[in-house]
Write a protein that holds these residues in place. Structure first.
Motif, PDB file in Angstrom:
ATOM      1  N   LYS A 248      74.318 -13.123  80.546  1.00  0.00           N
ATOM      2  CA  LYS A 248      75.175 -14.268  80.868  1.00  0.00           C
ATOM      3  C   LYS A 248      75.738 -14.164  82.280  1.00  0.00           C
ATOM      4  N   ILE A 249      76.186 -12.967  82.655  1.00  0.00           N
ATOM      5  CA  ILE A 249      76.716 -12.773  84.007  1.00  0.00           C
ATOM      6  C   ILE A 249      75.628 -13.017  85.042  1.00  0.00           C
ATOM      7  N   LEU A 250      74.421 -12.483  84.797  1.00  0.00           N
ATOM      8  CA  LEU A 250      73.309 -12.682  85.733  1.00  0.00           C
ATOM      9  C   LEU A 250      72.949 -14.152  85.844  1.00  0.00           C
ATOM     10  N   LEU A 251      72.782 -14.817  84.704  1.00  0.00           N
ATOM     11  CA  LEU A 251      72.375 -16.221  84.695  1.00  0.00           C
ATOM     12  C   LEU A 251      73.378 -17.103  85.426  1.00  0.00           C
ATOM     13  N   VAL A 252      74.635 -17.033  85.015  1.00  0.00           N
ATOM     14  CA  VAL A 252      75.633 -17.952  85.558  1.00  0.00           C
ATOM     15  C   VAL A 252      76.004 -17.578  86.992  1.00  0.00           C
ATOM     16  N   SER A 253      75.971 -16.290  87.334  1.00  0.00           N
ATOM     17  CA  SER A 253      76.254 -15.892  88.715  1.00  0.00           C
ATOM     18  C   SER A 253      75.196 -16.446  89.665  1.00  0.00           C
ATOM     19  N   LEU A 254      73.931 -16.328  89.288  1.00  0.00           N
ATOM     20  CA  LEU A 254      72.858 -16.871  90.135  1.00  0.00           C
ATOM     21  C   LEU A 254      72.986 -18.386  90.260  1.00  0.00           C
TER      22      LEU A 254
END
Length: 370
Positions: A248-254
């Motif tokens: 979730k952090i990777l997806l939304v950060s990108l």
């Protein structure tokens, strides 16, 4: 033409670009095709029916493209029963997302050729097969061959044509009508290769399976005891860092970094955007798990989205008031837009990832019984 009509047309197009992708989880193929068509013709609609300047819209257009692509990926969590196809699509999606992020930071157009959008057409292929077959008939070899075929023969030429050569196909045909023969010939080759990929599948079933099936697994059923899930396993609550939180952090950060590059008046650095987004995701995740530990279950995904939006908007507004006391400022509208997209993606991810985890567990149990 009256300005009022121009504004109505503009808002109608933008609203449709937000709303149509939300139908992808339920009606994957028609909703994806509708989203692609609208993305293709929206600029023409603006040119024909409005006199509004389009320079600013180009930036929002890029953001809406990524928004649509993210919803498409999240729908694979909900719907795809072929687990290898899901894993392959996940790689293709994040590969493209990383490429777009690097492009927005560096503005090197060659990156869009190196990181082609193979995921989109791979998704269409899978959903086309699902219309007439059970997707589980797609073997690993066939899926890898399909992805390679799309990558090499469809997306590389398309990415080069659009982003490197910067040729407008319509103008290219207008300059020389005989070029239309080349386009038709290339399309015929692609259709033949698609037929070659599908030629050895089992007989087609009757009718068309347009709507995607979706099951809510019972939290108190026998399967729940065999599933490691943030929302149903007490053991998993003890692990603060887990796969779902990291993704979730990777997806939304990108996504947020891309939006920060393409939307105007964003004053935060990429690092600040990533840190702020990560904190919000951690708060959302821990809040959802805290509620689940106490027996709270969302009656619908809309209810979960509304509650989490209120929480996130409240956090942003509180931060806006606090930072103003120290003579700081944030772009409130842009920040709330970020939060809206963040909440939508996190809510869908939490809901659909849960389904994917349970489906994998069910498949593993079924395979063990053979």
């Amino acid at each position: 033409m009256p300005d009022t009509l121009a504004m109505l047309v503009s808002w109608a197009v933008v609203i449709l670009r937000f709303v149509i992708p939300l139908f992808i989880p339920r009606y994957p193929l028609p909703a994806v095709i509708a989203s692609m068509i609208l993305d293709t013709v929206d600029q023409t609609i603006f040119q024909q029916f409005t006199s509004l300047p389009l320079e600013g819209y180009q930036e929002y257009d890029k953001a809406l493209d990524i928004y649509y692509l993210a919803i498409t990926y999240l729908s694979t969590l909900r719907n795809w029963s072929n687990l290898f196809a899901f894993k392959l699509s996940r790689f293709l999606f994040y590969y493209r997302l990383i490429g777009v992020t690097l492009f927005e930071i560096t503005q090197l157009r060659e990156l869009l050729l190196i990181f082609p959008n193979t995921f989109e057409y791979f998704f269409i292929f899978y959903e086309f097969v699902r219309l007439k077959w059970d997707p589980k008939v797609l073997t690993k070899d066939k899926l890898i061959t399909t992805a390679a075929f799309i990558w090499i023969f469809v997306k590389l030429p398309q990415e080069y044509w659009i982003h490197i050569a910067r040729i407008d196909t319509t103008d290219w045909i207008k300059d020389n009508p005989l070029n239309l023969i080349i386009v038709i010939g290339w399309a015929a080759i692609l259709i033949f290769l698609a037929w070659w990929l599908l030629r050895d599948l089992p007989p087609m079933r009757s009718g068309l399976t347009v709507a995607a099936s979706y099951r809510n697994f019972p939290f108190d059923g026998s399967l729940a005891k065999k599933v490691i899930d943030n929302y149903t396993s007490k053991k998993f609550f003890d692990n603060f860092i887990n796969y779902e939180l990291i993704e979730k952090i990777l997806l939304v950060s990108l996504l947020s970094i891309i939006f920060a590059q393409v939307l105007p008046d964003v004053r935060a650095s990429n690092f600040q955007v990533a840190i702020g987004v990560s904190l919000l995701i951690i708060i959302n995740t821990e809040l959802s798990q805290w509620l689940s530990r106490r027996g709270a279950q969302w009656r619908s995904i809309i209810q979960e989205f509304i509650v989490m939006s209120i929480v996130n908007f409240g956090i942003v507004l509180m931060f806006h008031v606090l930072i103003a006391r120290y003579e700081g400022s944030i772009n409130l509208f842009g920040t709330l837009f970020f939060v809206f997209l963040l909440t939508l993606n996190v809510t869908l991810y939490d809901k659909y990832r849960r389904s994917q985890i349970w489906s994998q567990a069910e498949s593993a149990i079924f395979a063990g019984q053979k």
